[in-house]
Design a protein around this motif. Sequence first.
Motif, PDB file in Angstrom:
ATOM      1  N   TRP A 130       0.832  -1.204   0.000  1.00 25.09           N
ATOM      2  CA  TRP A 130       0.000   0.000   0.000  1.00 25.09           C
ATOM      3  C   TRP A 130       0.869   1.257   0.000  1.00 25.09           C
ATOM      4  O   TRP A 130       0.593   2.217  -0.726  1.00 25.09           O
ATOM      5  N   ILE A 131       1.947   1.242   0.801  1.00 22.72           N
ATOM      6  CA  ILE A 131       2.846   2.399   0.847  1.00 22.72           C
ATOM      7  C   ILE A 131       3.493   2.628  -0.516  1.00 22.72           C
ATOM      8  O   ILE A 131       3.596   3.764  -0.999  1.00 22.72           O
ATOM      9  N   TYR A 132       3.910   1.534  -1.164  1.00 18.64           N
ATOM     10  CA  TYR A 132       4.578   1.673  -2.462  1.00 18.64           C
ATOM     11  C   TYR A 132       3.614   2.193  -3.523  1.00 18.64           C
ATOM     12  O   TYR A 132       3.978   3.037  -4.352  1.00 18.64           O
ATOM     13  N   ILE A 133       2.378   1.679  -3.509  1.00 19.18           N
ATOM     14  CA  ILE A 133       1.395   2.134  -4.496  1.00 19.18           C
ATOM     15  C   ILE A 133       1.023   3.597  -4.259  1.00 19.18           C
ATOM     16  O   ILE A 133       0.892   4.391  -5.199  1.00 19.18           O
ATOM     17  N   ALA A 134       0.879   3.959  -2.981  1.00 21.15           N
ATOM     18  CA  ALA A 134       0.439   5.316  -2.660  1.00 21.15           C
ATOM     19  C   ALA A 134       1.558   6.341  -2.760  1.00 21.15           C
ATOM     20  O   ALA A 134       1.329   7.485  -3.174  1.00 21.15           O
ATOM     21  N   PHE A 135       2.780   5.942  -2.389  1.00 15.17           N
ATOM     22  CA  PHE A 135       3.865   6.925  -2.300  1.00 15.17           C
ATOM     23  C   PHE A 135       5.116   6.487  -3.057  1.00 15.17           C
ATOM     24  O   PHE A 135       6.207   7.005  -2.807  1.00 15.17           O
ATOM     25  N   GLY A 136       4.985   5.522  -3.971  1.00 17.56           N
ATOM     26  CA  GLY A 136       6.158   4.996  -4.661  1.00 17.56           C
ATOM     27  C   GLY A 136       6.885   6.016  -5.506  1.00 17.56           C
ATOM     28  O   GLY A 136       8.085   5.884  -5.757  1.00 17.56           O
ATOM     29  N   ASP A 137       6.168   7.047  -5.960  1.00 18.69           N
ATOM     30  CA  ASP A 137       6.794   8.075  -6.787  1.00 18.69           C
ATOM     31  C   ASP A 137       7.512   9.138  -5.967  1.00 18.69           C
ATOM     32  O   ASP A 137       8.229   9.976  -6.528  1.00 18.69           O
ATOM     33  N   VAL A 138       7.326   9.121  -4.665  1.00 19.82           N
ATOM     34  CA  VAL A 138       8.013  10.084  -3.799  1.00 19.82           C
ATOM     35  C   VAL A 138       9.484   9.674  -3.696  1.00 19.82           C
ATOM     36  O   VAL A 138       9.786   8.521  -3.370  1.00 19.82           O
ATOM     37  N   PRO A 139      10.426  10.570  -3.986  1.00 14.06           N
ATOM     38  CA  PRO A 139      11.850  10.186  -3.982  1.00 14.06           C
ATOM     39  C   PRO A 139      12.315   9.556  -2.673  1.00 14.06           C
ATOM     40  O   PRO A 139      13.104   8.605  -2.687  1.00 14.06           O
ATOM     41  N   LEU A 140      11.838  10.066  -1.536  1.00 15.96           N
ATOM     42  CA  LEU A 140      12.273   9.517  -0.255  1.00 15.96           C
ATOM     43  C   LEU A 140      11.844   8.064  -0.104  1.00 15.96           C
ATOM     44  O   LEU A 140      12.641   7.197   0.281  1.00 15.96           O
ATOM     45  N   VAL A 141      10.587   7.768  -0.431  1.00 13.52           N
ATOM     46  CA  VAL A 141      10.084   6.397  -0.306  1.00 13.52           C
ATOM     47  C   VAL A 141      10.785   5.478  -1.298  1.00 13.52           C
ATOM     48  O   VAL A 141      11.179   4.349  -0.963  1.00 13.52           O
ATOM     49  N   ALA A 142      10.952   5.948  -2.547  1.00 11.28           N
ATOM     50  CA  ALA A 142      11.651   5.137  -3.546  1.00 11.28           C
ATOM     51  C   ALA A 142      13.078   4.843  -3.106  1.00 11.28           C
ATOM     52  O   ALA A 142      13.586   3.728  -3.280  1.00 11.28           O
ATOM     53  N   GLY A 143      13.732   5.838  -2.510  1.00  9.29           N
ATOM     54  CA  GLY A 143      15.093   5.624  -2.021  1.00  9.29           C
ATOM     55  C   GLY A 143      15.152   4.603  -0.902  1.00  9.29           C
ATOM     56  O   GLY A 143      16.091   3.801  -0.830  1.00  9.29           O
ATOM     57  N   LEU A 144      14.139   4.608  -0.028  1.00  4.58           N
ATOM     58  CA  LEU A 144      14.099   3.625   1.053  1.00  4.58           C
ATOM     59  C   LEU A 144      14.007   2.206   0.505  1.00  4.58           C
ATOM     60  O   LEU A 144      14.710   1.299   0.970  1.00  4.58           O
ATOM     61  N   PHE A 145      13.151   2.001  -0.493  1.00  6.56           N
ATOM     62  CA  PHE A 145      12.992   0.664  -1.059  1.00  6.56           C
ATOM     63  C   PHE A 145      14.257   0.216  -1.783  1.00  6.56           C
ATOM     64  O   PHE A 145      14.659  -0.950  -1.688  1.00  6.56           O
ATOM     65  N   TYR A 146      14.900   1.129  -2.512  1.00  3.19           N
ATOM     66  CA  TYR A 146      16.140   0.761  -3.197  1.00  3.19           C
ATOM     67  C   TYR A 146      17.270   0.515  -2.203  1.00  3.19           C
ATOM     68  O   TYR A 146      18.162  -0.301  -2.447  1.00  3.19           O
ATOM     69  N   GLY A 147      17.246   1.211  -1.070  1.00  2.00           N
ATOM     70  CA  GLY A 147      18.278   0.989  -0.062  1.00  2.00           C
ATOM     71  C   GLY A 147      18.150  -0.347   0.635  1.00  2.00           C
ATOM     72  O   GLY A 147      19.143  -0.902   1.120  1.00  2.00           O
ATOM     73  N   ILE A 148      16.927  -0.883   0.682  1.00  2.00           N
ATOM     74  CA  ILE A 148      16.711  -2.173   1.333  1.00  2.00           C
ATOM     75  C   ILE A 148      17.333  -3.310   0.526  1.00  2.00           C
ATOM     76  O   ILE A 148      17.808  -4.302   1.092  1.00  2.00           O
ATOM     77  N   LYS A 149      17.365  -3.179  -0.803  1.00  2.00           N
ATOM     78  CA  LYS A 149      17.815  -4.279  -1.666  1.00  2.00           C
ATOM     79  C   LYS A 149      19.220  -4.769  -1.336  1.00  2.00           C
ATOM     80  O   LYS A 149      19.430  -5.975  -1.155  1.00  2.00           O
ATOM     81  N   PRO A 150      20.245  -3.898  -1.260  1.00  2.00           N
ATOM     82  CA  PRO A 150      21.584  -4.420  -0.943  1.00  2.00           C
ATOM     83  C   PRO A 150      21.676  -5.020   0.451  1.00  2.00           C
ATOM     84  O   PRO A 150      22.438  -5.970   0.674  1.00  2.00           O
ATOM     85  N   ALA A 151      20.894  -4.481   1.398  1.00  2.00           N
ATOM     86  CA  ALA A 151      20.918  -5.039   2.750  1.00  2.00           C
ATOM     87  C   ALA A 151      20.362  -6.459   2.759  1.00  2.00           C
ATOM     88  O   ALA A 151      20.922  -7.363   3.397  1.00  2.00           O
TER      89      ALA A 151
END
Length: 221
Positions: A111-132
Amino acid sequence: MIDATATAPLQRPQALGFWQAFRFWLKLGFISFGGPAGQIAVMHQELVERRRWISERRFLHALNYCMVLPGPEAQQLATYIGWLQHRTWGGVVAGGLFVLPSLVILIVLSWIYIAFGDVPLVAGLFYGIKPAVTAIVVQAAHRIGTRALKNGALWAIAAAAFVAIFALELPFPLIVGAAALIGYVGGRIAPARFKAGGGHGAAKASYGPALIDDDTPPPPH
């Protein structure tokens, strides 16, 4: 002077209550990140090393069977260990709580990704999780691999399977079947090299006696 507490043998853990196990599986459902490899590594750390609710040999033996079965091996392993602890309801609770918290978190994150996925901060959080998460998976694979692969023969089978998957792109069932055949033949020719868990009693030497030890019979069906 030698500290007596350092050489004193560890005692077998106290009997595990149903609700104590319930709380553990609920907690595990919220903290088991990193896919099957990470989840299995967390279970090994919590169940074998820290709490000693099951011996390492029994854990790895069950893991071998779950890896062969179709479906999510981490959940199957949790269900089986829950069944060993408290029979049918133990398996139902362990298997259910293993996935339900993740399902709730997945719905919220979706729901967060669908609602706020275009927000740079939220997108950055999801991309930061991948390497971890990638690091968690690599560390978990190394953790389990160093315990399951006890000698050169087992490492050679693992290396051959890796080449077959990534270089030759052979079907997974064929690789599993070939490994099982090699293990069967090797177990008859050199049984010491193909013994799960590094031999009888290996877990006792490493972590002390477990609640479900190598010789603990399974519960009646």
